[in-house]
Design a protein around this motif. Structure first.
Motif, PDB file in Angstrom:
ATOM      1  N   ARG A 261      35.275  44.960  40.985  1.00  0.00           N
ATOM      2  CA  ARG A 261      34.476  45.657  41.997  1.00  0.00           C
ATOM      3  C   ARG A 261      33.087  45.991  41.004  1.00  0.00           C
ATOM      4  O   ARG A 261      33.079  46.296  40.221  1.00  0.00           O
ATOM      5  CB  ARG A 261      34.960  46.531  42.660  1.00  0.00           C
ATOM      6  CG  ARG A 261      35.989  46.334  43.701  1.00  0.00           C
ATOM      7  CD  ARG A 261      36.432  47.260  44.357  1.00  0.00           C
ATOM      8  NE  ARG A 261      37.538  47.117  45.252  1.00  0.00           N
ATOM      9  CZ  ARG A 261      37.333  46.684  46.657  1.00  0.00           C
ATOM     10  NH1 ARG A 261      36.156  46.713  46.811  1.00  0.00           N
ATOM     11  NH2 ARG A 261      38.266  46.289  47.511  1.00  0.00           N
TER      12      ARG A 261
ATOM     13  N   TYR B 267      40.041  40.137  40.652  1.00  0.00           N
ATOM     14  CA  TYR B 267      38.958  40.745  41.419  1.00  0.00           C
ATOM     15  C   TYR B 267      38.260  41.975  40.569  1.00  0.00           C
ATOM     16  O   TYR B 267      39.081  42.790  40.029  1.00  0.00           O
ATOM     17  CB  TYR B 267      39.471  41.154  42.819  1.00  0.00           C
ATOM     18  CG  TYR B 267      40.062  39.949  43.441  1.00  0.00           C
ATOM     19  CD1 TYR B 267      41.492  39.500  43.477  1.00  0.00           C
ATOM     20  CD2 TYR B 267      39.369  39.101  44.329  1.00  0.00           C
ATOM     21  CE1 TYR B 267      41.973  38.683  44.259  1.00  0.00           C
ATOM     22  CE2 TYR B 267      39.643  38.071  45.089  1.00  0.00           C
ATOM     23  CZ  TYR B 267      41.170  37.748  45.029  1.00  0.00           C
ATOM     24  OH  TYR B 267      41.670  36.932  45.761  1.00  0.00           O
TER      25      TYR B 267
ATOM     26  N   ARG C 245      43.398  34.405  40.233  1.00  0.00           N
ATOM     27  CA  ARG C 245      42.070  34.910  40.606  1.00  0.00           C
ATOM     28  C   ARG C 245      42.223  36.180  40.215  1.00  0.00           C
ATOM     29  O   ARG C 245      43.478  36.843  40.054  1.00  0.00           O
ATOM     30  CB  ARG C 245      41.937  35.114  41.966  1.00  0.00           C
ATOM     31  CG  ARG C 245      41.610  33.515  42.749  1.00  0.00           C
ATOM     32  CD  ARG C 245      41.337  33.893  44.204  1.00  0.00           C
ATOM     33  NE  ARG C 245      41.144  32.374  44.781  1.00  0.00           N
ATOM     34  CZ  ARG C 245      40.404  32.171  45.784  1.00  0.00           C
ATOM     35  NH1 ARG C 245      39.619  33.128  46.172  1.00  0.00           N
ATOM     36  NH2 ARG C 245      40.130  30.865  46.195  1.00  0.00           N
TER      37      ARG C 245
END
Length: 129
Positions: free
Chosen positions: A15, A13, A11
């Motif tokens: 923002r 991430y 994964r």
């Protein structure tokens, strides 16, 4: 398609601001993708990415060419000074013929120096992009 998703174990991430996320959703709506993750994957992997790698051998070549360019300029300058000194010192007819040959050689050296300079400049511009 289900087995493909099972292979995805990593994964990442990211923002985003509200505005960025809204823009992303709007782009998603204009596609055939059903999921945001599918759309992001397509954006990440379908577009070509240009990478630039520097080759140490080419770097060395540029350094050597620069040194040769400097040396050629010095040789040409010294040769030109020598021809001027000879021309100012002697007015003998035989010597004038020799001086003419020297001048022709000087011109050939100058042309070659300009050719090397131009090629070096092209190589440097290409490499520094």
């Amino acid at each position: 398609m289900e087995t493909e998703n099972n292979n995805r174990k990593k994964r990442i991430y990211v923002r985003l601001t509200d505005k960025e996320f809204t823009t992303l959703e709007n782009h998603l709506k204009n596609t055939t993708c059903n999921k945001l993750s599918d759309y992001v994957r397509r954006c990440l992997f379908d577009k070509p990415i240009t990478t630039i790698t520097r080759d140490a051998a080419t770097d060395d070549l540029i350094v050597k060419m620069s040194q040769m360019n400097f040396e050629l300029n010095a040789i040409g300058s010294n040769f030109n000074q020598l021809v001027k000194r000879i021309n100012a010192s002697f007015q003998d007819t035989r010597f004038s013929e020799t001086l003419g040959l020297i001048t022709m050689q000087r011109d050939a050296i100058t042309r070659k120096m300009e050719e090397v300079k131009n090629e070096l400049q092209k190589l440097a511009e290409k490499w520094l992009r």
